[in-house]
Design an enzyme around this catalytic site. Structure first.
Site, PDB file in Angstrom:
ATOM      1  N   ASP A   1     -34.812  21.233 -16.909  1.00 47.37           N
ATOM      2  CA  ASP A   1     -34.042  20.109 -17.446  1.00 47.37           C
ATOM      3  C   ASP A   1     -33.481  20.485 -18.811  1.00 47.37           C
ATOM      4  O   ASP A   1     -34.022  21.370 -19.497  1.00 47.37           O
ATOM      5  CB  ASP A   1     -34.939  18.874 -17.611  1.00 47.37           C
TER       6      ASP A   1
HETATM    7  N1  URA Z   1     -40.308  19.471 -13.984  1.00 47.46           N
HETATM    8  C1  URA Z   1     -39.546  18.641 -14.740  1.00 47.46           C
HETATM    9  O1  URA Z   1     -39.730  17.430 -14.723  1.00 47.46           O
HETATM   10  N2  URA Z   1     -38.584  19.194 -15.504  1.00 47.46           N
HETATM   11  C2  URA Z   1     -38.360  20.514 -15.597  1.00 47.46           C
HETATM   12  O2  URA Z   1     -37.472  20.951 -16.329  1.00 47.46           O
HETATM   13  C3  URA Z   1     -39.167  21.358 -14.826  1.00 47.46           C
HETATM   14  C4  URA Z   1     -40.137  20.812 -14.017  1.00 47.46           C
END
Ligand code: URA
Length: 244
Positions: A105
């Site tokens: 993310d």
């Molecule tokens: N899980 C999440 O919620 N975000 C990420 O970036 C990676 C795994």
């Protein structure tokens, strides 16, 4: 290595677009083994032939592998019209076809593999491979034994199927618990959604490991380095099914 066309050889190394390079070859600006090349479709053996553009030697690199410590605020994409991407952080590279293996993310930090090795990426990301991913997560509130158990059993996060079992390990419990979480899938926002299903929330998330590859603690946030031979070998073993 298989022979490749001269214009592709140069384009793969980021020397220009295929059409620009065809013109440069026709203008006599490219030499192969010291002789001026005449046609873009001349076959080059990357292991033996020496190619130069405007007198500058251009060596061929088939695959590149970089470990990036992704900072928050940067997109896990190859390019974006508006926002900075992880590839903007890889300042020095040969291949123009690099991409990030999987996505973190925008607000997640940590380990991201950047490569042009599509077969390796396919193996690492294939849902049936169940490659472990370990994250450091700071959560709201203390972690309870029920939460640890919920992670271990697999959770309903609103998808058709439960998640595979994960592992929630407490590093420091308290109002903002520090944890390590290992999962073996890569569903959208998976850690955040699992945290929510366990009645907590992620305040900070950083990926530490993906399969046998772990973030080098010496890499500052936003820094990158090529993988070592040992790291590449460990990933190749995973592809060959020798480890999981
Ligand atoms: N899980 C999440 O919620 N975000 C990420 O970036 C990676 C795994």
């Amino acid at each position: 290595m298989k022979p490749i066309r001269l214009d592709k050889y140069l384009a793969d190394m980021g020397a220009g677009s295929r059409s620009q390079l065809r013109q440069e070859i026709r203008k006599g600006l490219v030499q192969v083994n010291g002789e001026t090349a005449k046609t873009p479709d001349q076959k080059i053996n990357p292991d033996q032939d020496q190619v130069a553009l405007r007198g500058e030697r251009i060596a061929y690199v088939s695959f590149e592998y970089y470990m990036l410590n992704k900072p928050a605020g940067v997109l896990s994409a190859s390019r974006d019209r508006k926002e900075k991407t992880v590839l903007d952080l890889i300042a020095e590279h040969s291949r123009k076809d690099l991409f990030p293996v999987g996505r973190l993310d925008k607000d997640t930090e940590g380990l991201l593999l950047i490569t042009n090795d599509g077969a390796l990426a396919h193996e690492l990301l294939h849902p049936k491979k169940h490659v472990n991913k370990t994250y450091f997560a700071r959560l709201t509130g203390p972690v309870t034994p029920q939460m640890v158990q919920a992670f271990a059993e697999g959770m309903d996060i609103g998808d058709e199927t439960l998640t595979r079992p994960g592992e929630l390990r407490i590093l420091k419990n308290g109002p903002q618990a520090e944890t390590e979480i290992t999962i073996s899938e890569g569903r959208f926002h998976q850690i955040k959604r699992m945290a929510k299903a366990a009645s907590t929330e992620v305040l900070y998330l950083k990926r530490l490991c993906m399969g046998p590859l772990c973030l080098d603690p010496a890499l500052a946030c936003g820094a990158y380095r090529p993988l070592t031979q040992e790291e590449k070998t460990a990933l190749q073993r995973l592809v060959r099914n020798e480890t999981i």
